[in-house]
Design a protein around this motif. Structure first.
Motif, PDB file in Angstrom:
ATOM      1  N   LEU A   1       0.810  -1.220   0.000  1.00  0.00           N
ATOM      2  CA  LEU A   1       0.000   0.000   0.000  1.00  0.00           C
ATOM      3  C   LEU A   1       0.848   1.278   0.000  1.00  0.00           C
ATOM      4  N   GLN A   2       1.909   1.299   0.831  1.00  0.00           N
ATOM      5  CA  GLN A   2       2.717   2.530   0.889  1.00  0.00           C
ATOM      6  C   GLN A   2       3.409   2.804  -0.435  1.00  0.00           C
ATOM      7  N   GLU A   3       3.893   1.723  -1.044  1.00  0.00           N
ATOM      8  CA  GLU A   3       4.574   1.887  -2.331  1.00  0.00           C
ATOM      9  C   GLU A   3       3.587   2.401  -3.383  1.00  0.00           C
ATOM     10  N   ILE A   4       2.353   1.908  -3.334  1.00  0.00           N
ATOM     11  CA  ILE A   4       1.360   2.368  -4.321  1.00  0.00           C
ATOM     12  C   ILE A   4       1.003   3.835  -4.054  1.00  0.00           C
ATOM     13  N   GLN A   5       0.916   4.206  -2.772  1.00  0.00           N
ATOM     14  CA  GLN A   5       0.658   5.619  -2.448  1.00  0.00           C
ATOM     15  C   GLN A   5       1.779   6.490  -3.032  1.00  0.00           C
ATOM     16  N   ALA A   6       3.012   6.009  -2.906  1.00  0.00           N
ATOM     17  CA  ALA A   6       4.148   6.790  -3.427  1.00  0.00           C
ATOM     18  C   ALA A   6       4.072   6.875  -4.952  1.00  0.00           C
ATOM     19  N   GLN A   7       3.648   5.775  -5.601  1.00  0.00           N
ATOM     20  CA  GLN A   7       3.530   5.807  -7.066  1.00  0.00           C
ATOM     21  C   GLN A   7       2.441   6.797  -7.492  1.00  0.00           C
ATOM     22  N   ILE A   8       1.356   6.830  -6.719  1.00  0.00           N
ATOM     23  CA  ILE A   8       0.277   7.762  -7.072  1.00  0.00           C
ATOM     24  C   ILE A   8       0.753   9.206  -6.907  1.00  0.00           C
ATOM     25  N   ALA A   9       1.616   9.435  -5.910  1.00  0.00           N
ATOM     26  CA  ALA A   9       2.177  10.785  -5.739  1.00  0.00           C
ATOM     27  C   ALA A   9       3.033  11.150  -6.965  1.00  0.00           C
ATOM     28  N   VAL A  10       3.762  10.152  -7.511  1.00  0.00           N
ATOM     29  CA  VAL A  10       4.580  10.416  -8.714  1.00  0.00           C
ATOM     30  C   VAL A  10       3.658  10.771  -9.894  1.00  0.00           C
ATOM     31  N   ILE A  11       2.548  10.032 -10.005  1.00  0.00           N
ATOM     32  CA  ILE A  11       1.607  10.316 -11.107  1.00  0.00           C
ATOM     33  C   ILE A  11       1.048  11.734 -10.939  1.00  0.00           C
ATOM     34  N   ARG A  12       0.624  12.054  -9.721  1.00  0.00           N
ATOM     35  CA  ARG A  12       0.068  13.401  -9.440  1.00  0.00           C
ATOM     36  C   ARG A  12       1.066  14.487  -9.848  1.00  0.00           C
ATOM     37  N   GLN A  13       2.327  14.248  -9.522  1.00  0.00           N
ATOM     38  CA  GLN A  13       3.340  15.278  -9.785  1.00  0.00           C
ATOM     39  C   GLN A  13       3.595  15.469 -11.280  1.00  0.00           C
ATOM     40  N   HIS A  14       3.644  14.349 -12.026  1.00  0.00           N
ATOM     41  CA  HIS A  14       4.098  14.466 -13.421  1.00  0.00           C
ATOM     42  C   HIS A  14       2.976  14.467 -14.457  1.00  0.00           C
ATOM     43  N   ALA A  15       1.828  13.868 -14.130  1.00  0.00           N
ATOM     44  CA  ALA A  15       0.774  13.790 -15.156  1.00  0.00           C
ATOM     45  C   ALA A  15      -0.074  15.059 -15.080  1.00  0.00           C
ATOM     46  N   ARG A  16       0.114  15.900 -16.058  1.00  0.00           N
ATOM     47  CA  ARG A  16      -0.582  17.197 -16.078  1.00  0.00           C
ATOM     48  C   ARG A  16      -1.274  17.398 -17.419  1.00  0.00           C
ATOM     49  N   LEU A  17      -2.433  18.014 -17.368  1.00  0.00           N
ATOM     50  CA  LEU A  17      -3.132  18.365 -18.604  1.00  0.00           C
ATOM     51  C   LEU A  17      -2.466  19.618 -19.189  1.00  0.00           C
TER      52      LEU A  17
END
Ligand code: B12
Ligand code: SF4
Length: 493
Positions: free
Chosen positions: A69-85
């Motif tokens: 779970l923690q690793e997935i939370q960290a991956q989602i933070a990476v997505i939030r940071q880099h995936a931008r419209l």
């Protein structure tokens, strides 16, 4: 832990591509640096929506609990940071997969995502894309969890009437899975009508059974064999043989078309094993099967609401013994009502009945309490857990009437008598075993490689290299060895 290829995500990717979207499937299973891999993929593909498939909440082993779970939370933070419209806003993120169906709306908070889809994703995910594009209504999407003005909504989950193949070969690089001893997943039916007290599968797939035609399933196997060269296929239905007639139809179709492949199955239920089942599976090419007995005594089969008794378990064992198919039997000790006597009965069954190179027995002590299950309700009713316990954390039911250490010691003793008995806490795959698997793959040996464990465990020098994890096991082993020695001295072995 066998590598499991992302078949569920492939279903969703295939459906999204058919709906006309440009899709990229990023498989992180063999990436050493998952964050860099994510960042790179996001920068080159520039997604407008990211779907994340979460398979496991944890490994369901209380003694060496591992949760991603923690690793997935960290991956989602990476997505939030880099995936931008293009206008700089963050790209929406939708979750899906078995773990999400089990955690339900809680998943949104656990992972900090925008959407979560409970249940099947093939129709729901493309519908979500359409709704985000302003071409549909969020409130009609099956199983969708989302927020409107801060208020959490969860739509009812509607089961698909039918489903077909995953087309995983279009999305996934198969070779590393095969090298790790994995088998190609094929789903022949969805849904399980049983209601075992601890089981969360009905939340993932529903209670209503939806079957695929045998011919269509075998078409998929033939096509995958041609395209990917997979040597072994694994039927990943919750219960392959409920009903047995469907499993038999599939085996007969494989035999009729003279397909030369190896098969294995997860979820062979002792409930519905007619005499003809294992022989037809053998003729079709089954080299192994995972039998989910869970207990080998009537009181615990009843307590876990398994829907069968020792009569069916004994019959299944008898047929398995003459089938020529290696079988791995699962037992879960510690449920409500478990006592030292009931543990003894189950362990003795494995020790005395599941003997020889054809059998492997795996014991778990402590049953993972998953949200939404009858076991979770029982745990609250009998004061084992507080009603507001967060079940995304690893909570295990262990009957107060048993002494877990003594039970593990007894399992260890059983291992001294029957080498093919292991405890789930014994240890994960070591680098040495990984190298052995890679060697077997190079030699063209068909998986799954766990089926070779009985041979390894029975080979005298190798059994001493068993990878133990829980230090208490070592104590138990020493105690068992001392007891065995004392017993031998007294001539009581
Ligand atoms: C078959 C199976 C196995 C096989 C896999 C064989 C193989 N070759 O793939 C084996 C025996 C190896 C296995 C092992 C394990 N398993 Co298992 N397994 C299953 C089972 C029965 C089916 C999974 C499956 O393939 N389903 C078929 C696909 C098509 O369905 P799906 O993944 O759910 O996908 C659909 C939806 O979820 C959704 N979806 C999926 N992804 C996404 C993504 C998005 C964005 C969206 C919107 C939707 C979506 O749409 C898909 C199509 O409708 C499930 C229980 C179940 N019925 O789900 C447990 C299950 C997934 N396993 C579980 C566990 C714990 C494990 C192990 C950790 C056990 C262990 N200690 O070894 C290991 C982990 C293996 C690994 N490497 O990850 C748990 C996970 C829950 C939890 N507690 O964490 C489950 C739910 C069973 C349970 N105990 O409750 N498993
Ligand atoms: S444990 Fe197996 S038989 Fe029981 S409800 Fe779950 S999937 Fe069905």
């Amino acid at each position: 832990m066998e590598p499991a290829a992302p078949v569920g995500l492939s279903y969703v990717a295939s459906a999204s591509a058919i709906a006309g979207h440009e899709v990229k499937l990023l498989d992180l299973a063999f990436e050493h640096d998952t964050h860099t891999a994510l960042e790179r993929a996001i920068k080159s593909f520039k997604p407008e929506l990211v779907g994340v498939s979460v398979r496991n909440i944890d490994n369901v082993i209380s003694q060496r609990y591992v949760s991603p779970l923690q690793e997935i939370q960290a991956q989602i933070a990476v997505i939030r940071q880099h995936a931008r419209l293009p206008d700089g806003r963050a790209v929406p993120i939708s979750l899906g997969g078995p773990a999400i169906s089990i955690l339900a709306e809680q998943a949104l908070d656990v992972f900090g995502a925008d959407y979560a889809i409970i249940g099947e994703g093939e129709v729901a995910f493309p519908a979500l894309v359409a709704a985000i594009q302003g071409q549909g209504d969020f409130s009609t999407i099956s199983g969708l969890c989302y927020r409107v003005d801060g208020t959490l909504h969860r739509n009812p989950t509607v089961l698909l009437k039918s489903f077909s193949d995953s087309r995983m070969e279009d999305w996934v690089n198969w070779k590393p899975y095969q090298r790790g001893g994995g088998a190609w997943p094929i789903q022949t039916k969805r849904g399980c009508p049983m209601s075992c007290s601890y089981c969360a599968y009905p939340q993932v797939e529903g209670l209503r059974c939806r079957r695929r035609e045998a011919g269509e399933v075998v078409d998929e196997i033939e096509r995958v064999q041609r395209k990917s060269g997979a040597r072994t296929f694994e039927f990943v239905d919750s219960t392959f043989n409920v009903p047995a007639s469907h499993a038999i139809e599939i085996c007969e179709e494989i035999i009729r078309r003279r397909i030369k492949a190896n098969f294995t199955v997860m979820g062979l239920n002792p409930r519905d094993v007619p005499p003809e089942l294992f022989p037809v599976m053998k003729r079709a090419g089954f080299n192994s099967m995972l039998i989910s007995a869970e207990a080998a005594c009537d009181p615990m089969l009843k307590s876990l609401s398994k829907g069968y008794t020792m009569r069916e378990v004994n019959r299944c064992r008898e047929y398995a013994a003459t089938s020529g198919i290696t079988s791995s039997w699962f037992f879960m000790l510690g449920g409500p009502g478990e006592t030292m006597e009931t543990c003894e009965e189950s362990i003795r069954f494995a020790e005395t009945q599941l003997v020889g190179k054809q059998f492997l027995s795996i014991f778990f002590t402590g049953i993972r309490i998953l949200p939404g299950t009858r076991l979770a309700e029982q745990a609250v009713e009998n004061g084992y857990l507080a009603a507001d316990t967060d079940l995304s954390d690893g909570h295990f039911y262990i009957s107060p009437e048993i002494d877990e250490k003594k039970v593990i010691a007894r399992i260890t003793r059983a291992h001294l008598r029957n080498a093919c008995i292991v405890h789930a806490s014994d240890g994960a795959i070591t680098p040495a075993l990984r190298r052995i698997y890679a060697g077997l793959d190079m030699l063209g040996v068909p998986g799954p490689y766990w089926r070779l464990l009985p041979n390894l465990l029975m080979f005298p020098p190798l059994r001493h290299f068993r990878n133990k994890y829980d230090p208490s096991l070592e104590e138990a082993r020493q105690q068992a060895a001392a007891e065995a020695l004392a017993g031998a001295g007294a001539g009581s072995q």
